[in-house]
Motif scaffolding. Structure first.
Motif, PDB file in Angstrom:
ATOM      1  N   CYS A   1       5.598   0.220  16.214  1.00 40.45           N
ATOM      2  CA  CYS A   1       4.332   0.134  15.574  1.00 40.45           C
ATOM      3  C   CYS A   1       4.975  -1.335  14.650  1.00 40.45           C
ATOM      4  O   CYS A   1       4.095  -1.673  14.092  1.00 40.45           O
TER       5      CYS A   1
ATOM      6  N   VAL B   1       4.249   6.082  -0.726  1.00 45.48           N
ATOM      7  CA  VAL B   1       5.789   6.460   0.224  1.00 45.48           C
ATOM      8  C   VAL B   1       6.463   5.979  -0.612  1.00 45.48           C
ATOM      9  O   VAL B   1       6.852   4.302  -0.522  1.00 45.48           O
TER      10      VAL B   1
ATOM     11  N   PRO C   1       6.431  -2.347   7.450  1.00 47.77           N
ATOM     12  CA  PRO C   1       5.218  -0.898   6.498  1.00 47.77           C
ATOM     13  C   PRO C   1       5.924  -1.899   4.975  1.00 47.77           C
ATOM     14  O   PRO C   1       6.093  -0.523   4.334  1.00 47.77           O
TER      15      PRO C   1
ATOM     16  N   HIS D   1       3.075  -4.510  12.842  1.00 43.27           N
ATOM     17  CA  HIS D   1       3.567  -4.460  11.247  1.00 43.27           C
ATOM     18  C   HIS D   1       4.203  -4.214  10.502  1.00 43.27           C
ATOM     19  O   HIS D   1       5.964  -3.628  10.975  1.00 43.27           O
TER      20      HIS D   1
ATOM     21  N   LYS E   1      -3.203  -5.706   5.605  1.00 48.98           N
ATOM     22  CA  LYS E   1      -3.249  -3.971   6.840  1.00 48.98           C
ATOM     23  C   LYS E   1      -1.717  -4.329   6.601  1.00 48.98           C
ATOM     24  O   LYS E   1      -0.578  -3.348   7.840  1.00 48.98           O
ATOM     25  N   MET E   2      -0.718  -4.585   5.822  1.00 43.95           N
ATOM     26  CA  MET E   2       0.263  -5.469   6.136  1.00 43.95           C
ATOM     27  C   MET E   2       0.670  -5.627   7.696  1.00 43.95           C
ATOM     28  O   MET E   2       1.690  -5.071   8.721  1.00 43.95           O
TER      29      MET E   2
ATOM     30  N   SER F   1       4.332  10.798  11.504  1.00 44.93           N
ATOM     31  CA  SER F   1       3.772  12.015  10.739  1.00 44.93           C
ATOM     32  C   SER F   1       3.102  12.135   9.589  1.00 44.93           C
ATOM     33  O   SER F   1       2.438  12.827   9.335  1.00 44.93           O
ATOM     34  N   CYS F   2       2.718  10.780   8.945  1.00 48.78           N
ATOM     35  CA  CYS F   2       1.683  10.804   8.241  1.00 48.78           C
ATOM     36  C   CYS F   2       0.282  10.012   8.498  1.00 48.78           C
ATOM     37  O   CYS F   2      -1.312  10.528   8.436  1.00 48.78           O
ATOM     38  N   HIS F   3       0.318   9.342  10.029  1.00 49.51           N
ATOM     39  CA  HIS F   3      -0.765   8.231  10.755  1.00 49.51           C
ATOM     40  C   HIS F   3      -1.194   9.150  11.808  1.00 49.51           C
ATOM     41  O   HIS F   3      -0.983   9.043  12.892  1.00 49.51           O
TER      42      HIS F   3
ATOM     43  N   SER G   1      11.223   8.101   2.299  1.00 49.30           N
ATOM     44  CA  SER G   1      10.034   9.156   3.064  1.00 49.30           C
ATOM     45  C   SER G   1       9.989   8.555   4.515  1.00 49.30           C
ATOM     46  O   SER G   1       9.786   9.500   5.315  1.00 49.30           O
ATOM     47  N   CYS G   2      10.627   7.216   5.003  1.00 48.45           N
ATOM     48  CA  CYS G   2      11.013   7.099   6.102  1.00 48.45           C
ATOM     49  C   CYS G   2      12.516   6.736   6.683  1.00 48.45           C
ATOM     50  O   CYS G   2      12.729   6.811   7.594  1.00 48.45           O
TER      51      CYS G   2
ATOM     52  N   LYS H   1       0.807  -1.374  -0.141  1.00 52.54           N
ATOM     53  CA  LYS H   1       0.112  -0.370  -0.260  1.00 52.54           C
ATOM     54  C   LYS H   1       0.719   1.229  -0.244  1.00 52.54           C
ATOM     55  O   LYS H   1       0.745   2.471  -1.130  1.00 52.54           O
TER      56      LYS H   1
ATOM     57  N   ARG I   1       1.184   4.270  -2.716  1.00 52.42           N
ATOM     58  CA  ARG I   1       0.534   5.651  -3.103  1.00 52.42           C
ATOM     59  C   ARG I   1       1.796   6.301  -2.370  1.00 52.42           C
ATOM     60  O   ARG I   1       1.582   7.630  -2.125  1.00 52.42           O
TER      61      ARG I   1
ATOM     62  N   THR J   1       7.819   8.593  12.836  1.00 47.19           N
ATOM     63  CA  THR J   1       8.313   8.374  11.956  1.00 47.19           C
ATOM     64  C   THR J   1       6.694   8.028  10.997  1.00 47.19           C
ATOM     65  O   THR J   1       6.439   8.729   9.854  1.00 47.19           O
ATOM     66  N   CYS J   2       5.922   6.879  11.718  1.00 50.13           N
ATOM     67  CA  CYS J   2       4.854   6.816  11.101  1.00 50.13           C
ATOM     68  C   CYS J   2       3.920   7.321  11.412  1.00 50.13           C
ATOM     69  O   CYS J   2       2.319   8.166  10.190  1.00 50.13           O
TER      70      CYS J   2
HETATM   71  C1  HEC Z   1       4.461  10.052   3.863  1.00 52.23           C
HETATM   72  C2  HEC Z   1       3.776   9.307   4.665  1.00 52.23           C
HETATM   73  C3  HEC Z   1       3.370   8.187   5.255  1.00 52.23           C
HETATM   74  C4  HEC Z   1       4.155   7.538   6.561  1.00 52.23           C
HETATM   75  C5  HEC Z   1       5.282   7.765   7.551  1.00 52.23           C
HETATM   76  C6  HEC Z   1       4.282   6.192   6.852  1.00 52.23           C
HETATM   77  N1  HEC Z   1       3.008   5.804   6.222  1.00 52.23           N
HETATM   78 FE1  HEC Z   1       1.737   4.234   6.780  1.00 52.23          FE
HETATM   79  N2  HEC Z   1       0.841   5.303   4.642  1.00 52.23           N
HETATM   80  C7  HEC Z   1       0.724   5.602   4.263  1.00 52.23           C
HETATM   81  C8  HEC Z   1      -0.744   6.066   3.174  1.00 52.23           C
HETATM   82  C9  HEC Z   1      -0.665   7.359   2.626  1.00 52.23           C
HETATM   83  C10 HEC Z   1      -1.067   4.616   3.445  1.00 52.23           C
HETATM   84  C11 HEC Z   1      -2.280   4.260   2.454  1.00 52.23           C
HETATM   85  C12 HEC Z   1      -3.484   4.963   3.190  1.00 52.23           C
HETATM   86  C13 HEC Z   1      -4.450   5.150   1.765  1.00 52.23           C
HETATM   87  O1  HEC Z   1      -4.437   4.178   0.949  1.00 52.23           O
HETATM   88  O2  HEC Z   1      -5.827   4.926   3.307  1.00 52.23           O
HETATM   89  C14 HEC Z   1      -0.447   4.173   4.529  1.00 52.23           C
HETATM   90  C15 HEC Z   1      -1.018   2.477   4.851  1.00 52.23           C
HETATM   91  C16 HEC Z   1      -0.586   2.460   5.853  1.00 52.23           C
HETATM   92  C17 HEC Z   1      -1.094   0.788   6.649  1.00 52.23           C
HETATM   93  C18 HEC Z   1      -2.393   0.602   6.156  1.00 52.23           C
HETATM   94  C19 HEC Z   1      -1.829  -1.027   4.975  1.00 52.23           C
HETATM   95  C20 HEC Z   1      -3.458  -1.314   3.808  1.00 52.23           C
HETATM   96  O3  HEC Z   1      -3.292  -2.013   3.555  1.00 52.23           O
HETATM   97  O4  HEC Z   1      -4.569  -0.830   4.171  1.00 52.23           O
HETATM   98  C21 HEC Z   1      -0.135   0.653   7.894  1.00 52.23           C
HETATM   99  C22 HEC Z   1      -0.750  -0.865   8.265  1.00 52.23           C
HETATM  100  C23 HEC Z   1       0.556   1.695   7.866  1.00 52.23           C
HETATM  101  N3  HEC Z   1       0.877   2.163   6.632  1.00 52.23           N
HETATM  102  C24 HEC Z   1       1.815   1.533   8.399  1.00 52.23           C
HETATM  103  C25 HEC Z   1       2.675   2.036   8.404  1.00 52.23           C
HETATM  104  C26 HEC Z   1       4.128   2.438   9.548  1.00 52.23           C
HETATM  105  C27 HEC Z   1       4.066   0.894  10.642  1.00 52.23           C
HETATM  106  C28 HEC Z   1       4.708   3.380   9.638  1.00 52.23           C
HETATM  107  C29 HEC Z   1       6.184   3.800  10.225  1.00 52.23           C
HETATM  108  C30 HEC Z   1       6.658   2.221   9.988  1.00 52.23           C
HETATM  109  C31 HEC Z   1       3.760   3.906   8.505  1.00 52.23           C
HETATM  110  N4  HEC Z   1       2.456   3.549   7.473  1.00 52.23           N
HETATM  111  C32 HEC Z   1       4.539   5.276   8.018  1.00 52.23           C
HETATM  112  C33 HEC Z   1       2.038   6.957   4.479  1.00 52.23           C
HETATM  113  C34 HEC Z   1       2.630   6.872   5.767  1.00 52.23           C
END
Ligand code: HEC
Ligand code: HEC
Ligand code: HEC
Ligand code: HEC
Ligand code: HEC
Ligand code: HEC
Ligand code: HEC
Ligand code: HEC
Ligand code: HEC
Ligand code: HEC
Length: 347
Positions: free
Chosen positions: A212, A159, A218, A216, A225-226, A188-190, A163-164, A153, A157, A185-186
């Motif tokens: 996280c 990312v 990532p 998960h 949902k990872m 910052s977006c979530h 980004s991380c 995902k 999208r 780190t997480c």
């Molecule tokens: C730069 C922005 C950004 C960062 C930093 C980020 N994410 Fe995300 N993440 C996203 C986006 C955009 C989506 C897609 C959301 C959607 O489609 O609704 C997502 C989706 C997810 C999902 C859902 C996946 C799915 O299949 O629906 C998980 C779990 C997740 N992120 C975990 C993490 C974790 C853990 C971290 C930190 C290690 C992290 N993210 C850091 C932007 C980010």
């Protein structure tokens, strides 16, 4: 090549060149300046020895060239695994490209004094596409945890790895992340998960006992949902083993999906429940041969223990034994029971 820097100590991990700050992070800015200088020096040696091994391929300028203009951009890369494996002791052809292993062929760029950037992978203010940046990393990281990143995902999208991760100036003790603490780190977006984690009932993430990535991966493009498990329940069982069963008497929703009743990121209801008790149970249990529809009158729509305004006297109200956590007090084994008489999860 071996070098040592004051203020850094080896953290004892089996891989070489992994250092932690002896002062626990204080004096960071100072350190950056010193490492910058020392790294510049180390770089010159490193690059010289790399150069002695082979001349750069067509289109590539070689790291020595880059360093004449970009010394300050190196940050503390030399102190990371990339510094060791790409800048100091390269083994494969790809590693021997040094800076250009990630940034792509940049001879024209170097010769033009920085003007030309065609064919390069840029991470700065006007970055290349997420796909192009990721490709640079995936040349070496197409295995293990990152194997399915492209279908994740995150990748879909836009990312990107960068980004991380920060490779020139990583902040975390592990994994070269942009922030000192992984969750930042997480977050910052979530934002949703950030606010859930601040609720009263939560996994010990903000206490630093879990992260996280306890649940998960990532980078994962395969599991829903990872999550780090084939299903939500398999994930939960890895730590809450006593909930796995097998049970003589199973409670259907528990075997199906723990998140029917629990919000793993945090909730304002005790035990991370998605709803307060007994409403949670009432979602599914409002009719039946037992308490429901009988004298216990669990199924009143008027809430707990209270008759609606203007109701005639003797209007049936909920027995006060059935409010709050009471269902769970009697049905104490609602996750499943192994008692021969546990059909109702009372024991
Ligand atoms: C730069 C922005 C950004 C960062 C930093 C980020 N994410 Fe995300 N993440 C996203 C986006 C955009 C989506 C897609 C959301 C959607 O489609 O609704 C997502 C989706 C997810 C999902 C859902 C996946 C799915 O299949 O629906 C998980 C779990 C997740 N992120 C975990 C993490 C974790 C853990 C971290 C930190 C290690 C992290 N993210 C850091 C932007 C980010
Ligand atoms: C003669 C000096 C010079 C040399 C040699 C040089 N660069 Fe540059 N480089 C520059 C300048 C100046 C800029 C900034 C151009 C701009 O901001 O538009 C730049 C920009 C960059 C950028 C992009 C920065 C951004 O913000 O997007 C990267 C990446 C880069 N150089 C990598 C390299 C690599 C790798 C090498 C070695 C092969 C190299 N450079 C050699 C002068 C040089
Ligand atoms: C392992 C991959 C990798 C290597 C090797 C590498 N870089 Fe980078 N570089 C990056 C990433 C990723 C960024 C984005 C900022 C960060 O991660 O810290 C970056 C950022 C930069 C920037 C800032 C402009 C930009 O594109 O963001 C310059 C300039 C730069 N690198 C030059 C170099 C030079 C010179 C070398 C060799 C000494 C080098 N890089 C080695 C991955 C790499
Ligand atoms: C030329 C090969 C190469 C390229 C390109 C490369 N890496 Fe690496 N990377 C390595 C090696 C080798 C290691 C050391 C660990 C190992 O053997 O897997 C490593 C380790 C890492 C680590 C773990 C560091 C740690 O301290 O545990 C991260 C994170 C990472 N790389 C991210 C990236 C990202 C992001 C990019 C793209 C910007 C990238 N790498 C590009 C070769 C590469
Ligand atoms: C959404 C954020 C995010 C993205 C995107 C991301 N990573 Fe990571 N990466 C992490 C986190 C968090 C860790 C775990 C750090 C730890 O173990 O403490 C990690 C760990 C790693 C490691 C160390 C070994 C491991 O697997 O634990 C490598 C190598 C790595 N990432 C490479 C990459 C590469 C290459 C990409 C792009 C193809 C990428 N990462 C994209 C967040 C991310
Ligand atoms: C105790 C395990 C656990 C921890 C810790 C955890 N998650 Fe999750 N997360 C899950 C589960 C399980 C799901 C899937 C929920 C579902 O299927 O509805 C999920 C789903 C998500 C989603 C997708 C939400 C949606 O509605 O699609 C995002 C984004 C996410 N987590 C981010 C994070 C971030 C960021 C952190 C760290 C602050 C984190 N998670 C920590 C278990 C966890
Ligand atoms: C990596 C290990 C781990 C995973 C995976 C995990 N948990 Fe937990 N869980 C914990 C820890 C640690 C606690 C805190 C225990 C304590 O405070 O005594 C906890 C506590 C709980 C609690 C009780 C909270 C309270 O207020 O007492 C619930 C409910 C819970 N977890 C549900 C889940 C669910 C549902 C899943 C799957 C989505 C899950 N857990 C996955 C480690 C984990
Ligand atoms: C039908 C709703 C429901 C489902 C589904 C459910 N739980 Fe629970 N869980 C509860 C309730 C209600 C409590 C609080 C009980 C109490 O207050 O005594 C609880 C408490 C917990 C606790 C903390 C107390 C304890 O018993 O250790 C953990 C851990 C837990 N659940 C894990 C899980 C896991 C793992 C799953 C999936 C296998 C799961 N739950 C599925 C309703 C549910
Ligand atoms: C998502 C729906 C759902 C929720 C929420 C739920 N249950 Fe159930 N429950 C069921 C299903 C389905 C059965 C199996 C019914 C059957 O076999 O007839 C069941 C069975 C039971 C049984 C055994 C009765 C029987 O007829 O076998 C008890 C007791 C019970 N649940 C108590 C609770 C309690 C207490 C709660 C609140 C913590 C709760 N349930 C929450 C769906 C749910
Ligand atoms: C004082 C103890 C007690 C409390 C409190 C209690 N139960 Fe029960 N429940 C029982 C007993 C005992 C049975 C076994 C059947 C019977 O005797 O009616 C039962 C049976 C059930 C059944 C299966 C029979 C039927 O009616 O479908 C369900 C479902 C159920 N309870 C749900 C709940 C829910 C939901 C709550 C909270 C709102 C609750 N119970 C509170 C003791 C209790």
């Amino acid at each position: 090549m071996k070098f040592r820097i004051t203020g850094l100590k080896y953290d004892g991990s089996p891989e070489p060149a992994r250092f932690v700050r002896a002062d626990g992070g204080r004096g960071m800015r100072h350190l950056h300046r010193i490492t910058g200088l020392l790294m510049g020096l180390a770089m010159v040696f490193a690059v010289r020895s790399a150069r002695a091994q082979a001349a750069p391929a067509a289109g590539y300028a070689g790291s020595t060239e880059c360093m004449t203009c970009h010394e300050k951009d190196l940050g503390h890369m030399n102190n990371t695994l990339h510094g060791k494996r790409i800048l100091q002791e390269p083994r494969t052809e790809l590693e021997k490209r040094g800076c250009e292993a990630c940034h792509g062929p940049a001879k024209a760029h170097a010769e033009s004094g920085g003007e030309v950037k065609t064919g390069m992978v840029l991470f700065g203010k006007k970055p290349s596409s997420a796909e192009a940046r990721d490709k640079a990393c995936l040349q070496c990281h197409e295995k293990a945890n990152q194997a399915s990143f492209e279908t994740s995902k995150h990748a879909r999208r836009n990312v990107a790895c960068s980004s991380c991760h920060s490779l020139h100036n990583p902040m975390s003790a592990k994994g070269q992340l942009k922030t000192k603490v992984e969750t930042e780190t997480c977050f910052s977006c979530h934002k949703t998960q950030r606010s859930q984690s601040l609720r009263t009932s939560h996994h010990p993430v903000r206490e630093g006992k879990m992260t996280c990535t306890s649940c998960h991966n990532p980078h994962d493009g395969n599991s829903p949902k990872m999550i780090k498990g084939e299903s939500v329940n398999e994930l939960c069982y890895t730590c809450h083993t006593e909930k796995r069963g097998p049970f003589l008497f199973e409670h259907a929703p528990v075997m199906e999906d723990c998140v029917t009743c629990h919000q793993p990121h945090g909730s304002s209801h005790a035990r991370m429940l998605t709803q307060k008790m007994p409403n949670l149970c009432w979602n599914c249990h409002l009719t039946g041969s037992g308490h429901f529809g009988s004298g216990d009158n669990l199924s009143t729509e008027h809430g707990v223990g209270q008759a609606p305004v203007g109701a005639p006297s003797g209007y049936p109200t909920v027995n006060s034994r059935f409010i709050g956590r009471a269902c769970a007090k009697c049905h104490a084994n609602l996750h499943g029971s192994n008692s021969p008489s546990g059909a109702y999860f009372i024991r």
